[in-house]
Motif scaffolding. Structure first.
Motif, PDB file in Angstrom:
ATOM      1  N   ARG A  32      63.704   6.131  56.755  1.00 30.51           N
ATOM      2  CA  ARG A  32      64.682   6.475  57.795  1.00 30.51           C
ATOM      3  C   ARG A  32      64.045   6.430  59.182  1.00 30.51           C
ATOM      4  O   ARG A  32      64.584   5.831  60.100  1.00 30.51           O
ATOM      5  N   VAL A  33      62.895   7.056  59.325  1.00 32.35           N
ATOM      6  CA  VAL A  33      62.218   7.075  60.623  1.00 32.35           C
ATOM      7  C   VAL A  33      61.776   5.663  61.002  1.00 32.35           C
ATOM      8  O   VAL A  33      61.878   5.267  62.169  1.00 32.35           O
ATOM      9  N   SER A  34      61.323   4.872  60.041  1.00 33.97           N
ATOM     10  CA  SER A  34      60.931   3.485  60.320  1.00 33.97           C
ATOM     11  C   SER A  34      62.094   2.686  60.894  1.00 33.97           C
ATOM     12  O   SER A  34      61.897   1.834  61.769  1.00 33.97           O
ATOM     13  N   SER A  35      63.294   2.976  60.423  1.00 30.50           N
ATOM     14  CA  SER A  35      64.464   2.239  60.914  1.00 30.50           C
ATOM     15  C   SER A  35      64.824   2.609  62.349  1.00 30.50           C
ATOM     16  O   SER A  35      65.534   1.869  63.016  1.00 30.50           O
ATOM     17  N   PHE A  36      64.342   3.744  62.832  1.00 30.22           N
ATOM     18  CA  PHE A  36      64.621   4.193  64.199  1.00 30.22           C
ATOM     19  C   PHE A  36      63.577   3.756  65.211  1.00 30.22           C
ATOM     20  O   PHE A  36      63.754   3.933  66.414  1.00 30.22           O
ATOM     21  N   LEU A  37      62.452   3.223  64.742  1.00 28.81           N
ATOM     22  CA  LEU A  37      61.348   2.900  65.647  1.00 28.81           C
ATOM     23  C   LEU A  37      61.731   1.844  66.670  1.00 28.81           C
ATOM     24  O   LEU A  37      62.400   0.854  66.348  1.00 28.81           O
ATOM     25  N   LEU A  38      61.295   2.063  67.879  1.00 24.26           N
ATOM     26  CA  LEU A  38      61.450   1.051  68.915  1.00 24.26           C
ATOM     27  C   LEU A  38      60.467  -0.083  68.634  1.00 24.26           C
ATOM     28  O   LEU A  38      59.395   0.161  68.060  1.00 24.26           O
ATOM     29  N   PRO A  39      60.791  -1.310  69.036  1.00 23.00           N
ATOM     30  CA  PRO A  39      59.895  -2.443  68.762  1.00 23.00           C
ATOM     31  C   PRO A  39      58.481  -2.258  69.311  1.00 23.00           C
ATOM     32  O   PRO A  39      57.510  -2.674  68.690  1.00 23.00           O
ATOM     33  N   GLU A  40      58.358  -1.614  70.453  1.00 24.65           N
ATOM     34  CA  GLU A  40      57.036  -1.440  71.069  1.00 24.65           C
ATOM     35  C   GLU A  40      56.312  -0.175  70.601  1.00 24.65           C
ATOM     36  O   GLU A  40      55.187   0.090  71.019  1.00 24.65           O
ATOM     37  N   ALA A  41      56.926   0.608  69.724  1.00 26.86           N
ATOM     38  CA  ALA A  41      56.316   1.858  69.250  1.00 26.86           C
ATOM     39  C   ALA A  41      55.167   1.576  68.285  1.00 26.86           C
ATOM     40  O   ALA A  41      55.215   0.635  67.493  1.00 26.86           O
ATOM     41  N   ASP A  42      54.159   2.413  68.364  1.00 27.19           N
ATOM     42  CA  ASP A  42      53.017   2.317  67.455  1.00 27.19           C
ATOM     43  C   ASP A  42      53.362   3.058  66.163  1.00 27.19           C
ATOM     44  O   ASP A  42      53.477   4.289  66.170  1.00 27.19           O
ATOM     45  N   PRO A  43      53.532   2.362  65.044  1.00 30.51           N
ATOM     46  CA  PRO A  43      53.906   3.034  63.800  1.00 30.51           C
ATOM     47  C   PRO A  43      52.820   3.956  63.251  1.00 30.51           C
ATOM     48  O   PRO A  43      53.073   4.743  62.351  1.00 30.51           O
ATOM     49  N   GLU A  44      51.619   3.878  63.811  1.00 34.02           N
ATOM     50  CA  GLU A  44      50.520   4.735  63.359  1.00 34.02           C
ATOM     51  C   GLU A  44      50.399   6.011  64.203  1.00 34.02           C
ATOM     52  O   GLU A  44      49.489   6.810  63.966  1.00 34.02           O
ATOM     53  N   SER A  92      65.580  23.460  63.125  1.00 37.48           N
ATOM     54  CA  SER A  92      64.925  23.632  64.423  1.00 37.48           C
ATOM     55  C   SER A  92      63.643  22.799  64.509  1.00 37.48           C
ATOM     56  O   SER A  92      63.376  22.155  65.534  1.00 37.48           O
ATOM     57  N   LEU A  93      62.871  22.808  63.444  1.00 36.34           N
ATOM     58  CA  LEU A  93      61.636  22.026  63.388  1.00 36.34           C
ATOM     59  C   LEU A  93      61.939  20.536  63.527  1.00 36.34           C
ATOM     60  O   LEU A  93      61.278  19.826  64.295  1.00 36.34           O
ATOM     61  N   LEU A  94      62.949  20.066  62.813  1.00 37.79           N
ATOM     62  CA  LEU A  94      63.326  18.653  62.871  1.00 37.79           C
ATOM     63  C   LEU A  94      63.761  18.270  64.283  1.00 37.79           C
ATOM     64  O   LEU A  94      63.345  17.237  64.812  1.00 37.79           O
ATOM     65  N   ARG A  95      64.573  19.109  64.894  1.00 38.46           N
ATOM     66  CA  ARG A  95      65.021  18.844  66.267  1.00 38.46           C
ATOM     67  C   ARG A  95      63.830  18.734  67.218  1.00 38.46           C
ATOM     68  O   ARG A  95      63.777  17.839  68.065  1.00 38.46           O
ATOM     69  N   ASP A  96      62.866  19.650  67.064  1.00 37.93           N
ATOM     70  CA  ASP A  96      61.671  19.638  67.917  1.00 37.93           C
ATOM     71  C   ASP A  96      60.879  18.341  67.759  1.00 37.93           C
ATOM     72  O   ASP A  96      60.413  17.765  68.743  1.00 37.93           O
ATOM     73  N   TYR A  97      60.724  17.873  66.513  1.00 34.32           N
ATOM     74  CA  TYR A  97      59.963  16.640  66.295  1.00 34.32           C
ATOM     75  C   TYR A  97      60.722  15.404  66.761  1.00 34.32           C
ATOM     76  O   TYR A  97      60.103  14.447  67.226  1.00 34.32           O
ATOM     77  N   TYR A  98      62.049  15.410  66.678  1.00 36.61           N
ATOM     78  CA  TYR A  98      62.805  14.298  67.254  1.00 36.61           C
ATOM     79  C   TYR A  98      62.584  14.241  68.768  1.00 36.61           C
ATOM     80  O   TYR A  98      62.406  13.173  69.344  1.00 36.61           O
ATOM     81  N   GLN A  99      62.573  15.399  69.413  1.00 36.65           N
ATOM     82  CA  GLN A  99      62.314  15.436  70.858  1.00 36.65           C
ATOM     83  C   GLN A  99      60.898  14.978  71.174  1.00 36.65           C
ATOM     84  O   GLN A  99      60.675  14.252  72.140  1.00 36.65           O
ATOM     85  N   LEU A 100      59.941  15.383  70.354  1.00 36.54           N
ATOM     86  CA  LEU A 100      58.547  14.998  70.573  1.00 36.54           C
ATOM     87  C   LEU A 100      58.365  13.482  70.452  1.00 36.54           C
ATOM     88  O   LEU A 100      57.527  12.892  71.130  1.00 36.54           O
ATOM     89  N   CYS A 101      59.162  12.853  69.608  1.00 40.67           N
ATOM     90  CA  CYS A 101      59.033  11.417  69.343  1.00 40.67           C
ATOM     91  C   CYS A 101      60.057  10.569  70.096  1.00 40.67           C
ATOM     92  O   CYS A 101      60.196   9.380  69.806  1.00 40.67           O
ATOM     93  N   GLU A 102      60.745  11.145  71.071  1.00 44.54           N
ATOM     94  CA  GLU A 102      61.837  10.416  71.723  1.00 44.54           C
ATOM     95  C   GLU A 102      61.381   9.130  72.422  1.00 44.54           C
ATOM     96  O   GLU A 102      62.183   8.221  72.594  1.00 44.54           O
TER      97      GLU A 102
END
Length: 126
Positions: A32-44, A92-102
């Protein structure tokens, strides 16, 4: 994303080992997270491991909440109205990590729904 790291973080967040019953949640979260990655994002980027683990933990807590609508908590105490549950803490934890990875993922358009009285903030386990 490092799947072993995600499994370890999931175990830390959920308190459950990654075994045959929880491994599909980790796999689904990574996909799921892989499908959201931006093309220029570092998957590592290590932040993505935390996001995947938080996603898997949230789904795990949803399943537990749906299955166990009983009045008892993990420690056997009666749950109190108004206190944060494992599901609200996972949310709450999930929301925080989505914000961290925006800056690494496409904007998400999901909404967390809650009902009833506003829960107290999540506090660390003692």
């Amino acid at each position: 994303m490092n799947t072993d790291s995600v499994r370890s973080l999931f175990a830390m967040f959920s308190g459950q080992p990654t075994d045959e019953s929880t491994a599909p949640l980790v796999t689904l979260a990574v996909e799921r997270v892989s499908s959201f990655l931006l093309p220029e994002a570092d998957p590592e980027d290590v932040r993505l491991d935390f996001l995947c683990a938080a996603e898997a933990n949230f789904r795990y807590q949803q399943i537990k909440a749906a299955r166990g609508a009983e009045e008892y908590t993990y420690a056997g105490k009666l749950s109190k109205n108004g206190q944060a549950t494992a599901l609200t803490c996972a949310e709450s934890l999930l929301r925080d990590y989505y914000q961290l990875c925006e800056d690494l993922i496409r904007p998400q358009t999901f909404t967390f729904m809650t009902t009833g009285k506003e829960a107290e903030p999540c506090s660390p386990r003692s």
